[in-house]
Design a protein around this motif. Sequence first.
Motif, PDB file in Angstrom:
ATOM      1  N   UNK A   1       0.862  -1.175   0.000  1.00  0.00           N
ATOM      2  CA  UNK A   1       0.000   0.000   0.000  1.00  0.00           C
ATOM      3  C   UNK A   1       0.899   1.226   0.000  1.00  0.00           C
ATOM      4  N   UNK A   2       0.611   2.134  -0.900  1.00  0.00           N
ATOM      5  CA  UNK A   2       1.494   3.267  -1.174  1.00  0.00           C
ATOM      6  C   UNK A   2       1.894   4.057   0.067  1.00  0.00           C
ATOM      7  N   UNK A   3       1.001   4.259   1.012  1.00  0.00           N
ATOM      8  CA  UNK A   3       1.325   5.050   2.209  1.00  0.00           C
ATOM      9  C   UNK A   3       2.495   4.496   2.998  1.00  0.00           C
ATOM     10  N   UNK A   4       2.745   3.179   2.857  1.00  0.00           N
ATOM     11  CA  UNK A   4       3.837   2.561   3.611  1.00  0.00           C
ATOM     12  C   UNK A   4       4.756   1.735   2.708  1.00  0.00           C
ATOM     13  N   UNK A   5       4.594   1.871   1.404  1.00  0.00           N
ATOM     14  CA  UNK A   5       5.374   1.067   0.452  1.00  0.00           C
ATOM     15  C   UNK A   5       6.866   1.445   0.481  1.00  0.00           C
ATOM     16  N   UNK A   6       7.670   0.451   0.198  1.00  0.00           N
ATOM     17  CA  UNK A   6       9.094   0.679   0.039  1.00  0.00           C
ATOM     18  C   UNK A   6       9.335   1.363  -1.303  1.00  0.00           C
ATOM     19  N   UNK A   7      10.491   2.007  -1.472  1.00  0.00           N
ATOM     20  CA  UNK A   7      10.795   2.634  -2.770  1.00  0.00           C
ATOM     21  C   UNK A   7      10.816   1.578  -3.884  1.00  0.00           C
TER      22      UNK A   7
END
Length: 165
Positions: A155-161
């Motif tokens: 999920x983008x809010x906590x995604x890794x680069x």
Amino acid sequence: MKKRILSMVTVCALVACSTNETGNSTGKAVNGAQSGKTGKGSESVSAVSASRTVDAYKAEVAHRISHLHRQQVYSESPQPLLRSVVVVRYSINADGNLINAQIQRSNKDRDAERTALASLKNSAPFPKPHPQLLRGGRLDVSETWLFNDDGRFQIRSIALPQRTG
């Protein structure tokens, strides 16, 4: 990068402390669909979120979803060219209940869309949003699910680069 990891660990700890993962299946309707609780979520989450910004609350929700659906979440950086990106618009009421969820944007990958909606619905209820985040008794947000070729997501809010090349 170390600050981001420390922040993620802190939010995970807060989410773990503020949610009750025991409970039973309720099958409450969400916008005409069954929520499909798996027993992982709880009937009600009494804790009020410590998050005072929408982005912090989105991260808290993302951590809950990722924790409850850890078999479907990949832990490494997203691949360079993603299979699918699904944006979901959802609303949470003052009690932390999911009251609405719909696809806002997608590349028409129906499996990814179903997975994104199901992971959100099956993770409800969420911690009660702080009253300052509510507008008209609800919090409306958009969140992005990033899918690798194997169908797992972050999920983008906590995604890794994302990985390069």
